[in-house]
Write an enzyme that holds these catalytic residues in place. Structure first.
Site, mmCIF file in Angstrom:
data_model
loop_
_atom_site.group_PDB
_atom_site.id
_atom_site.type_symbol
_atom_site.label_atom_id
_atom_site.label_comp_id
_atom_site.label_asym_id
_atom_site.label_seq_id
_atom_site.Cartn_x
_atom_site.Cartn_y
_atom_site.Cartn_z
ATOM 1 N N GLU A 1 -40.585 -18.485 -4.641
ATOM 2 C CA GLU A 1 -39.767 -17.510 -3.907
ATOM 3 C C GLU A 1 -39.456 -17.938 -2.478
ATOM 4 O O GLU A 1 -38.307 -17.858 -2.013
ATOM 5 C CB GLU A 1 -40.465 -16.140 -3.901
ATOM 6 C CG GLU A 1 -40.450 -15.422 -5.232
ATOM 7 C CD GLU A 1 -41.556 -15.870 -6.168
ATOM 8 O OE1 GLU A 1 -41.651 -15.320 -7.286
ATOM 9 O OE2 GLU A 1 -42.341 -16.769 -5.788
ATOM 10 N N GLU B 1 -47.458 -14.501 -12.948
ATOM 11 C CA GLU B 1 -48.033 -13.154 -12.932
ATOM 12 C C GLU B 1 -48.419 -12.703 -14.335
ATOM 13 O O GLU B 1 -49.508 -12.145 -14.558
ATOM 14 C CB GLU B 1 -47.033 -12.170 -12.327
ATOM 15 C CG GLU B 1 -47.598 -10.775 -12.150
ATOM 16 C CD GLU B 1 -46.613 -9.842 -11.464
ATOM 17 O OE1 GLU B 1 -46.970 -8.676 -11.292
ATOM 18 O OE2 GLU B 1 -45.509 -10.282 -11.119
#
Length: 256
Positions: free
Chosen positions: A130, A110
């Site tokens: 994740e 990110e």
């Protein structure tokens, strides 16, 4: 050892994620240090371009540190506020070049996508671990990934933790350039040189207008006024641009 290193050379500021033993995972200390770095970079008119790197050879950034996770502070979000997840988004006014290598995961992915230009070493692997790890909190990276990658490529990363290598990232336009790891510094310097040849206040004004315009329709973006563009006409650099054009010479920018 400081969690980041901020150095300024001429008109260039370099921010180095400096936890190589932890694959440069972002903990709360690093998060706060990044916020201070962005504040200094945007507040110094003599800094025209920023570069973000990761220390060591194994990773640019392996994401948030699970042991001591960043929490956001002062209303800002993770990554010193650049990511805009978990708090207020901070848009860096200065052009940001990101050099990535090795593992670029989760919050690190990110943070890289917040840059204006990304140069990737050929050993880079982007990933969203994740789903496979069974851990999720905010997970703002998905919102950038699905906007910066083809939909199904992003969704494979999001729901199946599919990784993305540097070559495919280049094919999809996620990165500007893919180079051998040993050539990463040279490639980054070439981008720095390109930016420094440009009028710094124009680069900043154009970046602001571009990002602000994405928040509305094309019609709204075209009709809007942008503060930095309006202010530019009264700057020394605007006058220098006119003089240089008339005198048929290369402009000498002052950033004023």
């Amino acid at each position: 050892m400081a969690s980041i290193k901020l150095s300024v050379r001429g008109h260039v500021a370099e921010v180095l994620l400096n936890r190589p033993g932890a694959l440069n995972a972002i903990d709360d200390e690093m998060d706060r240090a990044l916020a201070a770095a962005w504040e200094r970079i945007d507040g110094d008119p003599d800094i025209w371009v920023a570069v973000l790197r990761g220390a060591g050879e194994r990773a640019f950034c392996a994401g948030g540190d699970i042991a001591v996770p960043p929490t956001g502070h002062d209303g800002l979000s993770f990554g010193g506020g650049l990511t805009g997840i978990g708090g207020r988004l901070r848009r860096l006014r200065k052009p940001l070049v990101c050099a990535v290598h090795g593992h670029v995961l989760g919050l690190g992915f990110e943070l890289a996508m917040c840059a204006d230009i990304i140069v990737a070493a050929d050993n880079t692997r982007f990933g969203l671990p994740e789903a496979r790890a069974g851990i999720i909190d905010h997970c703002g990276v998905v919102h950038r990934a699905v906007r910066q990658l083809p939909h199904h490529v992003a969704m494979a990363m999001i729901v199946a933790s599919e990784t993305l290598d540097a070559t495919r990232a280049g094919q999809y336009g996620l990165v500007n350039e893919v180079v051998p790891f040993e050539s990463l510094d040279t490639a980054v310097q070439a981008w720095i040189d390109k930016i420094l040849r440009c009028a710094p206040l124009v680069s900043q004004a154009a970046k602001q207008a571009t990002l602000d315009g994405l928040n509305t329709s094309l019609e709204g973006a075209l009709a809007a006024r942008y503060q930095l563009i309006d202010l530019y006409s009264r700057t020394q650099d605007c006058q220098e641009a006119m003089r240089a054009w008339k005198e048929r010479r290369t402009p000498e920018w002052k950033g004023r």
